[in-house]
Design an enzyme around this catalytic site. Structure first.
Site, mmCIF file in Angstrom:
data_model
loop_
_atom_site.group_PDB
_atom_site.id
_atom_site.type_symbol
_atom_site.label_atom_id
_atom_site.label_comp_id
_atom_site.label_asym_id
_atom_site.label_seq_id
_atom_site.Cartn_x
_atom_site.Cartn_y
_atom_site.Cartn_z
ATOM 1 N N CYS A 1 0.843 -1.195 0.000
ATOM 2 C CA CYS A 1 0.000 0.000 0.000
ATOM 3 C C CYS A 1 0.881 1.250 0.000
ATOM 4 O O CYS A 1 1.902 1.306 0.684
ATOM 5 C CB CYS A 1 -0.933 0.089 1.197
ATOM 6 S SG CYS A 1 -2.033 -1.313 1.331
ATOM 7 N N ARG B 1 4.062 -0.437 -4.679
ATOM 8 C CA ARG B 1 3.742 -0.854 -3.316
ATOM 9 C C ARG B 1 2.432 -1.636 -3.226
ATOM 10 O O ARG B 1 2.045 -2.110 -2.156
ATOM 11 C CB ARG B 1 3.643 0.374 -2.404
ATOM 12 C CG ARG B 1 4.923 1.176 -2.329
ATOM 13 C CD ARG B 1 4.758 2.350 -1.397
ATOM 14 N NE ARG B 1 4.565 1.913 -0.039
ATOM 15 C CZ ARG B 1 5.527 1.626 0.824
ATOM 16 N NH1 ARG B 1 6.777 1.773 0.449
ATOM 17 N NH2 ARG B 1 5.270 1.221 2.025
ATOM 18 N N TRP C 1 -2.505 -2.985 -1.589
ATOM 19 C CA TRP C 1 -2.137 -4.397 -1.664
ATOM 20 C C TRP C 1 -2.950 -5.065 -0.560
ATOM 21 O O TRP C 1 -2.706 -4.847 0.623
ATOM 22 C CB TRP C 1 -0.639 -4.584 -1.426
ATOM 23 C CG TRP C 1 -0.183 -5.995 -1.610
ATOM 24 C CD1 TRP C 1 0.179 -6.609 -2.779
ATOM 25 C CD2 TRP C 1 -0.021 -6.998 -0.585
ATOM 26 N NE1 TRP C 1 0.545 -7.911 -2.547
ATOM 27 C CE2 TRP C 1 0.429 -8.177 -1.219
ATOM 28 C CE3 TRP C 1 -0.223 -7.018 0.789
ATOM 29 C CZ2 TRP C 1 0.690 -9.351 -0.515
ATOM 30 C CZ3 TRP C 1 0.034 -8.192 1.489
ATOM 31 C CH2 TRP C 1 0.484 -9.340 0.833
ATOM 32 N N ASN D 1 -1.897 2.584 5.469
ATOM 33 C CA ASN D 1 -0.961 1.522 5.090
ATOM 34 C C ASN D 1 -0.522 0.842 6.380
ATOM 35 O O ASN D 1 -0.018 1.515 7.280
ATOM 36 C CB ASN D 1 0.237 2.145 4.354
ATOM 37 C CG ASN D 1 1.429 1.201 4.233
ATOM 38 O OD1 ASN D 1 2.566 1.632 4.204
ATOM 39 N ND2 ASN D 1 1.171 -0.082 4.173
ATOM 40 N N GLY D 2 -0.761 -0.474 6.472
ATOM 41 C CA GLY D 2 -0.375 -1.197 7.678
ATOM 42 C C GLY D 2 -1.457 -2.203 8.038
ATOM 43 O O GLY D 2 -2.346 -2.487 7.234
ATOM 44 N N GLU E 1 17.489 -18.436 -6.562
ATOM 45 C CA GLU E 1 17.096 -17.101 -6.997
ATOM 46 C C GLU E 1 16.506 -17.158 -8.419
ATOM 47 O O GLU E 1 15.511 -16.502 -8.717
ATOM 48 C CB GLU E 1 18.311 -16.154 -6.930
ATOM 49 C CG GLU E 1 18.091 -14.772 -7.480
ATOM 50 C CD GLU E 1 16.931 -13.996 -6.846
ATOM 51 O OE1 GLU E 1 16.377 -14.436 -5.828
ATOM 52 O OE2 GLU E 1 16.564 -12.957 -7.417
ATOM 53 N N LYS F 1 12.713 -15.915 -9.407
ATOM 54 C CA LYS F 1 12.426 -14.923 -10.455
ATOM 55 C C LYS F 1 11.386 -15.482 -11.424
ATOM 56 O O LYS F 1 10.440 -14.795 -11.797
ATOM 57 C CB LYS F 1 13.688 -14.568 -11.264
ATOM 58 C CG LYS F 1 14.673 -13.639 -10.671
ATOM 59 C CD LYS F 1 14.255 -12.204 -10.570
ATOM 60 C CE LYS F 1 13.581 -11.932 -9.269
ATOM 61 N NZ LYS F 1 14.369 -11.771 -8.094
ATOM 62 N N GLU G 1 7.818 -15.729 -9.844
ATOM 63 C CA GLU G 1 7.098 -14.508 -9.492
ATOM 64 C C GLU G 1 6.631 -13.709 -10.686
ATOM 65 O O GLU G 1 5.606 -13.046 -10.603
ATOM 66 C CB GLU G 1 7.885 -13.633 -8.506
ATOM 67 C CG GLU G 1 9.175 -13.072 -9.020
ATOM 68 C CD GLU G 1 9.854 -12.177 -7.975
ATOM 69 O OE1 GLU G 1 11.079 -12.118 -7.993
ATOM 70 O OE2 GLU G 1 9.173 -11.543 -7.167
ATOM 71 N N HIS H 1 16.805 -37.720 -4.355
ATOM 72 C CA HIS H 1 16.207 -38.107 -3.069
ATOM 73 C C HIS H 1 14.706 -37.837 -3.039
ATOM 74 O O HIS H 1 14.110 -37.786 -1.981
ATOM 75 C CB HIS H 1 16.933 -37.415 -1.913
ATOM 76 C CG HIS H 1 18.369 -37.835 -1.805
ATOM 77 N ND1 HIS H 1 18.751 -39.076 -1.377
ATOM 78 C CD2 HIS H 1 19.517 -37.196 -2.142
ATOM 79 C CE1 HIS H 1 20.067 -39.191 -1.416
ATOM 80 N NE2 HIS H 1 20.558 -38.050 -1.889
ATOM 81 N N LYS I 1 6.067 -4.493 -3.958
ATOM 82 C CA LYS I 1 7.516 -4.357 -3.844
ATOM 83 C C LYS I 1 8.004 -4.326 -2.393
ATOM 84 O O LYS I 1 8.952 -4.995 -2.042
ATOM 85 C CB LYS I 1 7.930 -3.068 -4.562
ATOM 86 C CG LYS I 1 9.404 -2.799 -4.549
ATOM 87 C CD LYS I 1 10.103 -3.613 -5.600
ATOM 88 C CE LYS I 1 11.605 -3.439 -5.582
ATOM 89 N NZ LYS I 1 12.252 -4.582 -6.227
HETATM 90 C C1 F6R Z 1 11.745 -10.929 -5.269
HETATM 91 C C2 F6R Z 1 11.717 -9.876 -4.286
HETATM 92 C C3 F6R Z 1 11.365 -10.222 -2.887
HETATM 93 C C4 F6R Z 1 12.174 -9.377 -1.897
HETATM 94 C C5 F6R Z 1 11.684 -9.625 -0.470
HETATM 95 C C6 F6R Z 1 12.504 -8.850 0.531
HETATM 96 O O1 F6R Z 1 12.125 -10.473 -6.524
HETATM 97 O O2 F6R Z 1 11.945 -8.728 -4.588
HETATM 98 O O3 F6R Z 1 11.537 -11.574 -2.634
HETATM 99 O O4 F6R Z 1 13.513 -9.709 -2.023
HETATM 100 O O5 F6R Z 1 10.349 -9.244 -0.362
HETATM 101 O O6 F6R Z 1 12.450 -7.492 0.278
HETATM 102 P P1 F6R Z 1 13.572 -6.519 0.804
HETATM 103 O O7 F6R Z 1 14.832 -6.890 0.125
HETATM 104 O O8 F6R Z 1 13.093 -5.156 0.424
HETATM 105 O O9 F6R Z 1 13.646 -6.733 2.287
#
Ligand code: F6R
Length: 599
Positions: free
Chosen positions: A2, A27, A73, A99-100, A476, A480, A483, A499, A594
């Protein structure tokens, strides 16, 4: 999680709010709304979906010079019109964006709001109804707001309008980020300075449990008990061009392309008199520790796994890496002299913050590695190391990951030197080589796109395998892909497949294998043979010097500890092209946001 904005001044508030929300879409983007003060009272416009949808429903003829806005969000209640913010009190006098998360909203509703008909399923609505409840008991708005905040438990950044006091935006903050922006004939509020850079670069930080009365020509900050607080503004060091896409179709593509520059910026930011260096107090904190505890989430957690290799292999310090949402509630036995390292692009991740709060209460020292100076995790930790990656706007993290890996490498390397350990390579030079190698991979976009189109066009799932440091990068790569393309993907240690997980391999299942580590290159190639024997489609990404005929991509050689900086790049690009191929929203994938500011 948010985003909120507010404006009060002389200009057209609607446009400033909408532009601000567009900058905060990272956000949350499941619904959005604004409330503006007009001669006929407060008008609310809301819509499900993106800000572009909201723009369609905002009446362009409404004249207004003040208002608040929100991009959501969802946490409480599905993303629909009635759950979208702003929310209004029963009489329509008070209007609120939030927001919260309010943890005790049910209890408050039962105890204090019996008989008030709720129009949404949100926790937020309880706040605005409580303000009206206390106002109906005879309190002035500021007092009613204060009383409300004294009974709510949880996190909040709030902007409140009172139809009877249209010259003020009432603001409060606890745990969720919020700034007040200062102008000549106006003032603004925003979850992130980026949103209001269009009108000002002067911001005042707010602390938890502060209330602010914002008018067009004044900002009064008070603590919850009413004590006035004086705080000078700072200049937000953000460049408009950093937060625009320019000619790029997507922020993610722009941010992946910036990765060589990010590494070079880091080298320069951490160099003094020609030598890599970090703040001596951080070096001291590392030397004082008998064990490092890296705490992070998602991509930052994956960078932490690489960091463990660096600290253990180069600086010979034992390291544990923990997922932040698990650590706080299931704390392992700690060593005698732990140092906690929080890795977070945003510096706002609530899961990580709850750990920081707990370990501070226990008296342990902390270091935050973040991209955002002044962020909560930076302010609250004892030390900060910055990533210098520039704003990362695409939800999928790319350049922040390589920045995290590079800063972790520098920190471990300098710690090894401080301890007098023999280090047989020049990290500064090797990082420069890695920056060039990343550029070469980025220049091979067409080849990577071809690999993606053939391997991932129709698949339901995909696997990423590696050993050692390549296993960290495999996880990782899988994250990617899931998501942004919504393909079910998992990263596995190559030797672990047999396994159990190998049962999932079917005819044509794509298996991406990383081969960048000499000591295990034969082992991982053996694991590839095992999956091929069961029908998998292998896509091997090897490093120069370890390549074999049939490998899909051969990546330029770099120091064996720095391979994550390079091997991750084709995996990011593969996800990007897979998402494009499948028509997914690359920058704003479904269900995500984000900055994850709820636990
Ligand atoms: C994936 C991604 C998330 C963040 C996670 C932590 O692409 O961006 O997995 O890495 O939400 O966020 P930060 O790094 O802001 O603590």
């Amino acid at each position: 999680m948010c985003g909120i904005v507010g404006y009060i001044g002389q200009l057209d508030a609607k446009e400033i709010l909408l532009k601000g929300l567009e900058k905060l879409e990272y956000r949350g983007y499941d619904s959005a709304g604004i409330a503006v003060t007009t001669n006929d009272g407060i008008q609310v416009f809301k819509e499900v979906g993106r800000i572009a949808n909201l723009r369609q429903v905002v009446d362009a003829s409404v004249e207004t010079t003040a208002g608040i806005g929100h991009t959501r969000w969802a946490t409480h209640g599905v993303p629909n019109y009635s759950n979208a913010h702003p929310h209004q009190s029963a009489s329509g006098r008070f209007t609120l964006v939030h927001n919260g998360v309010i943890e005790n909203y049910h209890l408050l509703q039962e105890e204090l709001l019996q008989g008030v008909e709720m129009k949404s399923d949100t926790d937020t609505e309880v706040i605005v109804q409580l303000v009206e409840h206390f106002s109906n008991e005879g309190l002035e708005t500021e007092e009613a707001f204060r009383k409300t905040l004294s009974v709510v438990k949880g996190s909040y950044a709030l902007g409140l309008l009172d139809a009877e006091q249209p010259e003020v935006i009432f603001v409060a903050k606890n745990k969720s980020p919020l700034l007040v922006g200062v102008g000549d004939t106006f003032n603004v509020i925003a979850s992130d300075a980026m949103a209001m850079l269009q009108v000002t670069d002067q911001y005042v930080e707010l602390h938890d449990k502060e209330i602010v009365l914002v008018t067009s020509d004044s900002i009064q900050i008070k603590t919850l008990d009413g004590t006035t607080v004086e705080r000078a503004p700072y200049t937000a060091e953000l460049d408009m061009s950093d937060i625009e896409k320019g000619t790029y179709p997507h922020y993610m593509l722009k941010e992946m392309d910036e990765q060589p520059t990010v590494i070079r910026k880091i080298i320069s930011a951490y160099t003094e008199d020609g030598e890599l260096t970090i703040d001596p107090s951080i070096a001291q904190a590392l030397s004082d520790a008998d064990r490092l505890y890296i705490i992070a989430a998602g991509t930052s957690y994956h960078a932490g796994l690489v960091g463990k290799q660096y600290f253990e292999k180069i600086a010979k310090i034992p390291v544990e890496v923990h997922i932040s949402s698990e650590f706080g509630y299931n704390m392992p036995l700690l060593s005698e002299k732990p140092l906690f390292i929080f890795i977070s692009q945003s510096g706002e991740t609530a899961d990580s913050r709850q750990v920081l709060v707990k370990i501070k209460e226990m008296g342990h020292p902390s270091l935050t590695i973040t991209n955002v100076p002044g962020s909560t995790l930076s302010r609250e930790a004892d030390h900060t190391l910055l990533l210098h990656a520039g704003p990362e706007i695409a939800v999928a993290s790319t350049k922040a990951y390589v920045a995290q890996v590079a800063v972790l490498a520098i920190t471990a390397y300098l710690e090894a030197k401080a301890k007098g350990l023999a280090v047989d390579f020049d990290l500064k030079a090797e990082l420069a080589v890695a920056a060039n190698a990343i550029q070469s991979v980025i220049d091979e976009k067409d080849a990577i796109k071809n690999v993606t189109d053939t391997a991932l066009a129709t698949t339901r799932n995909a696997f990423f395998i590696g050993r050692g440091i390549d296993y960290c990068v495999s996880m990782e790569g899988a994250l990617k892909l899931k998501e942004i393309s919504y393909i079910q993907a998992e990263g596995f240690a190559g030797g672990e497949l047999k396994h159990g997980t190998i049962a999932l391999i079917e005819d044509g299942t794509p298996v991406f294998a990383l081969v960048s580590q000499k000591s295990v290159s034969l082992n991982i190639r053996g694991n590839v043979k095992e999956v091929v024997a069961r029908g998998a489609n292998p896509i091997i990404l090897s490093m120069e010097g370890m390549e074999e005929a049939g490998d899909a991509l051969v990546l330029p050689a770099v120091h064996e500890l720095l391979t994550p900086l390079v091997t991750v790049v084709p995996l990011q690009l593969i996800s990007y092209y897979a998402a494009l191929y499948r028509g997914c929203d690359v920058d704003q994938p479904r269900n995500l946001a984000k900055s994850v500011t709820v636990e």
